[in-house]
Design an enzyme around this catalytic site. Structure first.
Site, PDB file in Angstrom:
ATOM      1  N   LYS A  11      -4.413  -6.421 -11.940  1.00  0.00           N
ATOM      2  CA  LYS A  11      -3.211  -6.782 -12.654  1.00  0.00           C
ATOM      3  C   LYS A  11      -3.426  -7.677 -13.802  1.00  0.00           C
ATOM      4  O   LYS A  11      -4.504  -8.106 -13.841  1.00  0.00           O
ATOM      5  CB  LYS A  11      -1.956  -7.412 -11.870  1.00  0.00           C
ATOM      6  N   TYR A  51       7.240   0.666  -9.436  1.00  0.00           N
ATOM      7  CA  TYR A  51       7.891   0.096  -8.761  1.00  0.00           C
ATOM      8  C   TYR A  51       9.336   0.008  -8.425  1.00  0.00           C
ATOM      9  O   TYR A  51       9.991  -0.686  -8.032  1.00  0.00           O
ATOM     10  CB  TYR A  51       7.566  -1.561  -9.062  1.00  0.00           C
ATOM     11  N   ASN A 114      -0.662 -11.822  -8.649  1.00  0.00           N
ATOM     12  CA  ASN A 114      -1.576 -11.763  -7.128  1.00  0.00           C
ATOM     13  C   ASN A 114      -2.751 -10.674  -7.410  1.00  0.00           C
ATOM     14  O   ASN A 114      -3.498 -10.337  -6.436  1.00  0.00           O
ATOM     15  CB  ASN A 114      -0.759 -11.616  -6.098  1.00  0.00           C
ATOM     16  N   HIS A 117      -3.057  -4.582  -6.839  1.00  0.00           N
ATOM     17  CA  HIS A 117      -2.154  -3.770  -6.236  1.00  0.00           C
ATOM     18  C   HIS A 117      -2.984  -2.758  -5.197  1.00  0.00           C
ATOM     19  O   HIS A 117      -3.943  -2.232  -5.684  1.00  0.00           O
ATOM     20  CB  HIS A 117      -1.105  -2.963  -7.104  1.00  0.00           C
ATOM     21  N   GLU A 128       1.013   7.719  -6.132  1.00  0.00           N
ATOM     22  CA  GLU A 128       0.524   6.788  -7.164  1.00  0.00           C
ATOM     23  C   GLU A 128      -0.584   7.116  -7.842  1.00  0.00           C
ATOM     24  O   GLU A 128      -0.739   7.019  -9.191  1.00  0.00           O
ATOM     25  CB  GLU A 128       0.189   5.473  -6.415  1.00  0.00           C
TER      26      GLU A 128
HETATM   27  P1  ATP Z   1       1.355  -4.655  -4.238  1.00  0.00           P
HETATM   28  O1  ATP Z   1       2.429  -3.744  -3.960  1.00  0.00           O
HETATM   29  O2  ATP Z   1       1.325  -5.233  -5.488  1.00  0.00           O
HETATM   30  O3  ATP Z   1      -0.027  -4.038  -3.555  1.00  0.00           O
HETATM   31  P2  ATP Z   1       2.049  -5.940  -1.725  1.00  0.00           P
HETATM   32  O4  ATP Z   1       2.339  -4.603  -1.296  1.00  0.00           O
HETATM   33  O5  ATP Z   1       1.288  -6.847  -1.080  1.00  0.00           O
HETATM   34  O6  ATP Z   1       1.766  -5.676  -3.143  1.00  0.00           O
HETATM   35  P3  ATP Z   1       5.142  -5.995  -2.067  1.00  0.00           P
HETATM   36  O7  ATP Z   1       5.789  -6.509  -1.125  1.00  0.00           O
HETATM   37  O8  ATP Z   1       4.958  -4.594  -2.297  1.00  0.00           O
HETATM   38  O9  ATP Z   1       3.552  -6.611  -1.938  1.00  0.00           O
HETATM   39  O10 ATP Z   1       5.512  -6.378  -3.618  1.00  0.00           O
HETATM   40  C1  ATP Z   1       5.054  -5.906  -4.763  1.00  0.00           C
HETATM   41  C2  ATP Z   1       4.552  -6.918  -5.713  1.00  0.00           C
HETATM   42  O11 ATP Z   1       5.942  -7.651  -5.998  1.00  0.00           O
HETATM   43  C3  ATP Z   1       3.645  -7.936  -5.106  1.00  0.00           C
HETATM   44  O12 ATP Z   1       2.128  -7.681  -5.262  1.00  0.00           O
HETATM   45  C4  ATP Z   1       4.073  -9.087  -6.159  1.00  0.00           C
HETATM   46  O13 ATP Z   1       3.104  -8.884  -7.295  1.00  0.00           O
HETATM   47  C5  ATP Z   1       5.421  -8.910  -6.388  1.00  0.00           C
HETATM   48  N1  ATP Z   1       6.401  -9.851  -5.614  1.00  0.00           N
HETATM   49  C6  ATP Z   1       6.309  -9.699  -4.399  1.00  0.00           C
HETATM   50  N2  ATP Z   1       7.312 -10.542  -3.689  1.00  0.00           N
HETATM   51  C7  ATP Z   1       7.421 -11.427  -4.843  1.00  0.00           C
HETATM   52  C8  ATP Z   1       8.185 -12.531  -4.895  1.00  0.00           C
HETATM   53  N3  ATP Z   1       8.793 -13.271  -3.624  1.00  0.00           N
HETATM   54  N4  ATP Z   1       8.248 -13.121  -5.976  1.00  0.00           N
HETATM   55  C9  ATP Z   1       7.557 -12.809  -7.154  1.00  0.00           C
HETATM   56  N5  ATP Z   1       6.812 -11.784  -6.965  1.00  0.00           N
HETATM   57  C10 ATP Z   1       6.860 -11.005  -5.915  1.00  0.00           C
HETATM   58 MG    MG Z   2       3.452  -3.083  -2.037  1.00  0.00          MG
END
Ligand code: ATP
Ligand code: MG
Length: 140
Positions: A11, A51, A114, A117, A128
């Site tokens: 990211k 997303y 973070n 992904h 994807e």
């Molecule tokens: P990813 O899909 O990016 O691999 P993940 O599966 O661990 O991460 P998801 O719940 O799918 O987490 O959320 C997708 C992305 O949205 C997260 O990686 C983060 O960048 C963002 N995100 C999730 N929760 C929050 C939050 N509470 N505040 C801000 N951004 C968030």
């Molecule tokens: Mg996810």
């Protein structure tokens, strides 16, 4: 266990800090092979489509802003049980909850920024990968 493919994104918070190689080193040390890789700047359209599952969440706008704020590196990873193996090495979404040695513990700035992904299922991995790669760009 079978050889599987998963989709990864390094990211903007990580590319901005010049951490592409450092993230890739953790990926390779975990036994995953990077069999497709491209650096791109996502358009809003691409990020919103990617997303789409989160479009009703309160952080959706912030997430799309972030993912389009700078370059990302899209990747196809291959290895034993790759979907779970990569989720394990990524660590928890929130870096404060991520285990030692995981990419998010090592590098993530916050729950939003973070660093990486990874697909959450083999089915989503295929969807994807198809959004960002043609077959000719994946060499296993
Ligand atoms: P990813 O899909 O990016 O691999 P993940 O599966 O661990 O991460 P998801 O719940 O799918 O987490 O959320 C997708 C992305 O949205 C997260 O990686 C983060 O960048 C963002 N995100 C999730 N929760 C929050 C939050 N509470 N505040 C801000 N951004 C968030
Ligand atoms: Mg996810």
């Amino acid at each position: 266990m079978a050889i599987q493919r998963t989709f990864s994104i390094i990211k903007p918070d990580a590319t901005e800090r010049n951490l592409t190689g450092a993230v890739n080193a953790v990926i390779e040390k975990a036994g995953l092979r990077i069999i497709g890789q491209r650096r791109i700047k996502m358009t809003r359209e691409q990020a919103e489509r990617f997303y789409d599952v989160h479009k009703e969440r309160p952080f959706f706008g912030e997430l799309v802003d972030f993912m389009t704020s700078g370059p990302v590196v899209v990747q196809v990873l291959e290895g034993e049980n790759a979907v779970k193996a990569y989720r394990d090495v990524m660590g928890a979404t929130n870096p404060t909850e991520a285990a030692d040695g995981t990419i998010r513990k090592l590098f993530a700035k916050s729950i939003g920024e973070n660093s990486v992904h990874g697909s959450d299922s083999e089915e989503n991995a295929a969807i994807e990968i198809a959004q960002f790669f043609s077959l000719a760009d994946i060499v296993g």
